[in-house]
Design a protein around this motif. Sequence first.
Motif, PDB file in Angstrom:
ATOM      1  N   HIS A   1     -40.042  49.116  11.956  1.00  0.00           N
ATOM      2  CA  HIS A   1     -39.420  47.916  11.619  1.00  0.00           C
ATOM      3  C   HIS A   1     -38.347  47.887  12.918  1.00  0.00           C
ATOM      4  CE1 HIS A   1     -35.859  49.991   9.842  1.00  0.00           C
ATOM      5  NE2 HIS A   1     -36.714  51.155  10.017  1.00  0.00           N
ATOM      6  N   GLY A   2     -37.837  46.509  12.619  1.00  0.00           N
ATOM      7  CA  GLY A   2     -36.640  46.325  13.544  1.00  0.00           C
ATOM      8  C   GLY A   2     -36.500  45.048  14.114  1.00  0.00           C
ATOM      9  N   ALA A   3     -35.661  44.837  15.334  1.00  0.00           N
ATOM     10  CA  ALA A   3     -35.679  43.399  15.801  1.00  0.00           C
ATOM     11  C   ALA A   3     -36.966  42.744  16.297  1.00  0.00           C
ATOM     12  CB  ALA A   3     -34.601  43.418  17.030  1.00  0.00           C
ATOM     13  N   PRO A   4     -36.819  41.466  16.418  1.00  0.00           N
ATOM     14  CA  PRO A   4     -38.016  40.515  16.803  1.00  0.00           C
ATOM     15  C   PRO A   4     -38.296  40.830  18.118  1.00  0.00           C
ATOM     16  CG  PRO A   4     -36.182  39.075  16.453  1.00  0.00           C
ATOM     17  CD  PRO A   4     -35.799  40.636  15.969  1.00  0.00           C
TER      18      PRO A   4
ATOM     19  N   ARG B   1     -41.361  51.538  -0.931  1.00  0.00           N
ATOM     20  CA  ARG B   1     -40.502  52.127   0.430  1.00  0.00           C
ATOM     21  C   ARG B   1     -40.730  53.651   0.468  1.00  0.00           C
ATOM     22  NH1 ARG B   1     -36.628  49.379   3.115  1.00  0.00           N
ATOM     23  NH2 ARG B   1     -36.191  47.318   2.593  1.00  0.00           N
ATOM     24  N   ARG B   2     -40.606  54.257  -0.470  1.00  0.00           N
ATOM     25  CA  ARG B   2     -40.982  55.881  -0.556  1.00  0.00           C
ATOM     26  C   ARG B   2     -42.250  56.236   0.060  1.00  0.00           C
ATOM     27  NH1 ARG B   2     -43.383  58.324  -4.827  1.00  0.00           N
ATOM     28  NH2 ARG B   2     -43.475  57.216  -6.488  1.00  0.00           N
ATOM     29  N   ARG B   3     -43.104  55.427  -0.020  1.00  0.00           N
ATOM     30  CA  ARG B   3     -44.503  55.563   0.238  1.00  0.00           C
ATOM     31  C   ARG B   3     -44.727  55.936   1.893  1.00  0.00           C
ATOM     32  NH1 ARG B   3     -44.895  54.364  -5.058  1.00  0.00           N
ATOM     33  NH2 ARG B   3     -46.491  55.175  -6.310  1.00  0.00           N
ATOM     34  N   PHE B   4     -43.846  55.300   2.407  1.00  0.00           N
ATOM     35  CA  PHE B   4     -43.828  55.206   3.865  1.00  0.00           C
ATOM     36  C   PHE B   4     -42.814  56.043   4.409  1.00  0.00           C
ATOM     37  CE2 PHE B   4     -46.355  51.463   2.298  1.00  0.00           C
ATOM     38  CZ  PHE B   4     -47.482  51.449   3.486  1.00  0.00           C
ATOM     39  N   THR B   5     -42.805  56.281   5.903  1.00  0.00           N
ATOM     40  CA  THR B   5     -41.984  56.926   6.734  1.00  0.00           C
ATOM     41  C   THR B   5     -41.514  55.745   7.559  1.00  0.00           C
ATOM     42  OG1 THR B   5     -43.126  59.054   6.869  1.00  0.00           O
ATOM     43  CG2 THR B   5     -41.529  58.532   8.707  1.00  0.00           C
ATOM     44  N   TRP B   6     -40.197  55.378   7.668  1.00  0.00           N
ATOM     45  CA  TRP B   6     -39.633  54.384   8.362  1.00  0.00           C
ATOM     46  C   TRP B   6     -38.896  54.770   9.517  1.00  0.00           C
ATOM     47  CZ3 TRP B   6     -38.996  49.417   5.943  1.00  0.00           C
ATOM     48  CH2 TRP B   6     -39.695  49.145   4.833  1.00  0.00           C
ATOM     49  N   ILE B   7     -39.612  53.891  10.228  1.00  0.00           N
ATOM     50  CA  ILE B   7     -39.310  54.065  11.830  1.00  0.00           C
ATOM     51  C   ILE B   7     -38.472  52.928  12.523  1.00  0.00           C
ATOM     52  CG2 ILE B   7     -40.169  54.656  14.389  1.00  0.00           C
ATOM     53  CD1 ILE B   7     -42.535  56.163  12.612  1.00  0.00           C
ATOM     54  N   ASN B   8     -37.279  52.955  12.988  1.00  0.00           N
ATOM     55  CA  ASN B   8     -36.438  51.899  13.490  1.00  0.00           C
ATOM     56  C   ASN B   8     -36.995  51.459  15.012  1.00  0.00           C
ATOM     57  OD1 ASN B   8     -35.062  49.828  13.746  1.00  0.00           O
ATOM     58  ND2 ASN B   8     -32.867  50.783  13.663  1.00  0.00           N
ATOM     59  N   VAL B   9     -37.439  50.601  15.160  1.00  0.00           N
ATOM     60  CA  VAL B   9     -37.844  50.260  16.761  1.00  0.00           C
ATOM     61  C   VAL B   9     -36.525  49.249  17.230  1.00  0.00           C
ATOM     62  CG1 VAL B   9     -39.424  49.318  18.428  1.00  0.00           C
ATOM     63  CG2 VAL B   9     -40.193  50.544  16.198  1.00  0.00           C
ATOM     64  N   LYS B  10     -35.723  49.997  18.102  1.00  0.00           N
ATOM     65  CA  LYS B  10     -34.867  48.963  18.596  1.00  0.00           C
ATOM     66  C   LYS B  10     -35.314  48.359  20.125  1.00  0.00           C
ATOM     67  CE  LYS B  10     -31.265  52.230  16.712  1.00  0.00           C
ATOM     68  NZ  LYS B  10     -30.144  53.029  17.262  1.00  0.00           N
ATOM     69  N   ALA B  11     -34.218  47.383  20.280  1.00  0.00           N
ATOM     70  CA  ALA B  11     -34.970  46.417  21.463  1.00  0.00           C
ATOM     71  C   ALA B  11     -34.995  47.291  22.964  1.00  0.00           C
ATOM     72  CB  ALA B  11     -33.859  45.400  21.736  1.00  0.00           C
ATOM     73  N   SER B  12     -34.039  48.611  22.933  1.00  0.00           N
ATOM     74  CA  SER B  12     -33.749  49.388  23.870  1.00  0.00           C
ATOM     75  C   SER B  12     -34.865  50.577  23.879  1.00  0.00           C
ATOM     76  CB  SER B  12     -32.278  50.147  24.046  1.00  0.00           C
ATOM     77  OG  SER B  12     -32.288  50.627  22.990  1.00  0.00           O
TER      78      SER B  12
END
Length: 437
Positions: free
Chosen positions: A21-24, A311-322
């Motif tokens: 998940h993260g920015a477009p 949500r708790r069934r997934f591991t969430w990984i934030n994908v930043k623009a950089s």
Amino acid sequence: MQINAQDLAEVLKGSKNIILHGAPGTGKTHLAKQIAEELGAEYEFVQFHPSYDYTDFVEGLRPVNENGQVVFKRKDGIFKEFCKKALGGQNISNIVQNELNEIFFQKFGFHINVKELLNTENNLVEIREFIIEKINEKIEQYYYEFAKECPEYNFNGLYRNLKTNQSGFKGQCSIDLSSWRMIDGPYTAKKDDIVRVMIEIFKGGSVDVGNSKMQFDIAKTILNYFVQNRPFVFIIDEINRGEISKIFGELFYLIDPDKRGKEYSAKTQYQNLLEDEDAFKDGFYIPDNVYIIATMNDIDRSAEPIDFAFRRRFTWINVKASDTEDIILNELGKKSENLKEKAKIKMKNLNRAIIAIDGLDENYQIGASYFLKLLNYLTDETDEVDEYKKEFNCLWEYHLEPLLREYLSGRTSQEIENELKKLKNEYDSQEVENNNV
């Protein structure tokens, strides 16, 4: 920090389900495919949308034409079909056939299908020896795991007996078939008989040749074990654009990483319509070798919220623009290193200006994928000396400014124009500060 598919593949193996998940424009969908490829997985892709539902995803009644009459029949949805592939069985043939296809292409320079093999004049002894070599590799690769998983077989000497030489499989598990022997020396055989046996071994099927059916069943078991221990990755793009509870139904429970396997089978809504030979006749479950990667834009205002139970069934990984900047912009570098560097500067300047605006944060930054649209505006008349001014102006006018206006909605018209002017000035700047954004 740069995100890489290799590290995320390890995360996926441990957690079974991840959401990027993260920015477009940060390349989340592309990254999901890279992760699947890093695992050497079979993968399939679907994009959720507001009208997507259970019948599309799991199973449902679909209209079919039978003798001019429209009738409704139960059909598997895309995810259920995918899970059947991961189980092997009847679906193994397509998977192994593709692998066999590549093997033949590397060795003989042509892709294989039954018709082509029947018509080829390649030396059949050489084909047979090469296939035996490949079977040996599979046996050697999976022998120890196979021995633990299949105790019903007598493994005293089985490994040695399955190993072959030019005469074929030997020992108590012999597949020393007449069809194989007839390839050698003065013997003759119909080429289609030889090929039929060869293809069936790789498909995991059974062929009656003398008393050899048991041996083919062993080959099938080994190949099924190979498939069932091969990762299968299901990619859901924009997962939050669909209505989760309507799409998943009882899968809401089954996608839990701790609920994989047959012991957690659940009855589906159309369970009573399943045929006896269906792999999920006794209940649907997600095979242990199935992994799920989902993607979502954090700022998509049209999207459905994700509840905490899901949500708790997934591991969430934030994908930043950089995080994906260098990986994505390398595509520009293939065209021009100068273009790539200018895009990096403009992206950094613009993103720094975005997070300086009240109410906006990293989730609103512009991902590098937007800058790949520059390639659409390059022509034979493009002048690198002109600093790609025309191309960057097109990117701003047709892609970036409309997105930024949406970001700023809710403000007065004058406030929006003032903020856009500041953003454009930063975008046009050729200087960049040495701080991360």
